[in-house]
Motif scaffolding. Structure first.
Motif, short mmCIF file in Angstrom:
data_model
loop_
_atom_site.label_atom_id
_atom_site.label_comp_id
_atom_site.label_asym_id
_atom_site.label_seq_id
_atom_site.Cartn_x
_atom_site.Cartn_y
_atom_site.Cartn_z
N MET A 182 15.55 -1.90 4.77
CA MET A 182 16.83 -2.58 4.87
C MET A 182 17.53 -2.24 6.18
O MET A 182 18.10 -3.12 6.83
CB MET A 182 17.71 -2.21 3.67
CG MET A 182 17.22 -2.80 2.36
SD MET A 182 18.20 -2.28 0.94
CE MET A 182 19.77 -3.00 1.33
N ILE A 183 17.48 -0.98 6.58
CA ILE A 183 18.09 -0.58 7.85
C ILE A 183 17.42 -1.30 9.01
O ILE A 183 18.08 -1.80 9.92
CB ILE A 183 18.02 0.95 8.02
CG1 ILE A 183 18.96 1.63 7.02
CG2 ILE A 183 18.38 1.36 9.46
CD1 ILE A 183 18.80 3.14 6.94
N ALA A 184 16.08 -1.37 8.97
CA ALA A 184 15.34 -2.06 10.04
C ALA A 184 15.75 -3.53 10.11
O ALA A 184 15.94 -4.07 11.20
CB ALA A 184 13.84 -1.91 9.82
N MET A 185 15.89 -4.17 8.95
CA MET A 185 16.28 -5.58 8.96
C MET A 185 17.69 -5.77 9.51
O MET A 185 17.95 -6.70 10.28
CB MET A 185 16.17 -6.17 7.55
CG MET A 185 14.73 -6.36 7.10
SD MET A 185 14.51 -7.28 5.57
CE MET A 185 15.48 -6.34 4.41
N ASP A 198 11.99 4.41 -2.90
CA ASP A 198 13.41 4.14 -2.62
C ASP A 198 13.74 4.41 -1.16
O ASP A 198 14.47 3.65 -0.53
CB ASP A 198 14.30 4.99 -3.52
CG ASP A 198 14.25 4.54 -4.97
OD1 ASP A 198 13.93 3.35 -5.19
OD2 ASP A 198 14.52 5.36 -5.85
N TRP A 199 13.18 5.50 -0.62
CA TRP A 199 13.39 5.82 0.79
C TRP A 199 12.82 4.72 1.67
O TRP A 199 13.45 4.28 2.63
CB TRP A 199 12.71 7.16 1.09
CG TRP A 199 12.82 7.59 2.51
CD1 TRP A 199 13.87 8.20 3.10
CD2 TRP A 199 11.83 7.44 3.52
NE1 TRP A 199 13.60 8.44 4.42
CE2 TRP A 199 12.36 7.98 4.71
CE3 TRP A 199 10.55 6.90 3.54
CZ2 TRP A 199 11.64 7.99 5.90
CZ3 TRP A 199 9.84 6.91 4.74
CH2 TRP A 199 10.39 7.45 5.88
N LEU A 200 11.63 4.23 1.32
CA LEU A 200 10.99 3.16 2.09
C LEU A 200 11.83 1.89 2.05
O LEU A 200 12.03 1.22 3.06
CB LEU A 200 9.58 2.89 1.55
CG LEU A 200 8.79 1.79 2.21
CD1 LEU A 200 8.54 2.11 3.68
CD2 LEU A 200 7.47 1.59 1.49
N LEU A 219 0.82 -1.21 0.00
CA LEU A 219 0.00 0.00 0.00
C LEU A 219 0.86 1.26 0.00
O LEU A 219 0.56 2.23 -0.71
CB LEU A 219 -0.93 0.01 1.22
CG LEU A 219 -2.23 -0.76 1.12
CD1 LEU A 219 -2.92 -0.82 2.47
CD2 LEU A 219 -3.14 -0.13 0.08
N LEU A 220 1.92 1.26 0.79
CA LEU A 220 2.80 2.42 0.84
C LEU A 220 3.47 2.67 -0.52
O LEU A 220 3.56 3.80 -0.98
CB LEU A 220 3.85 2.25 1.94
CG LEU A 220 3.34 2.38 3.36
CD1 LEU A 220 4.40 1.91 4.35
CD2 LEU A 220 2.91 3.79 3.66
N LYS A 221 3.92 1.59 -1.16
CA LYS A 221 4.55 1.73 -2.47
C LYS A 221 3.55 2.25 -3.49
O LYS A 221 3.89 3.05 -4.36
CB LYS A 221 5.12 0.40 -2.93
CG LYS A 221 6.39 0.01 -2.20
CD LYS A 221 6.90 -1.31 -2.71
CE LYS A 221 8.17 -1.73 -2.00
NZ LYS A 221 8.65 -3.03 -2.46
#
Length: 91
Positions: A54-57, A47-49, A37-39
């Motif tokens: 990736m940072i969260a993972m 790209d920011w999402l 939904l966000l995409k």
């Protein structure tokens, strides 16, 4: 986003635009339906999402590694000792 939260943010930011995609607060963190939904609704932020995901993972993997290390090594030396042991190069 709930109206009262959006209003607080708009008041704090003044003239800065606030983007609200209108997604109900019923999804879990990083749930695939939420990401889709966000995409769909915020394509210019895709790209920011992806970077945030990736940072969260990576953070989750590091936390899991530290927890496992503390459980294995920290049983005898305590948490601070285990953290210090991680920083000492193996000889």
């Amino acid at each position: 986003m709930e109206n009262h939260n959006r209003n607080k943010i708009r008041k704090a930011l003044g003239d800065t635009p606030v983007v609200t995609p209108g997604i109900p607060d019923k999804y879990e963190f990083m749930q695939p339906q939420l990401v889709a939904l966000l995409k769909e609704r915020l394509p210019r932020y895709a790209d920011w999402l992806r970077m945030i995901m990736m940072i969260a993972m990576v953070v989750i993997i590091i936390v899991i590694f530290v927890i496992i290390f503390v459980i294995i090594v920290g049983a005898d030396v305590g948490v601070m000792g285990a953290m210090a042991a991680m920083m000492v190069p193996m000889v």
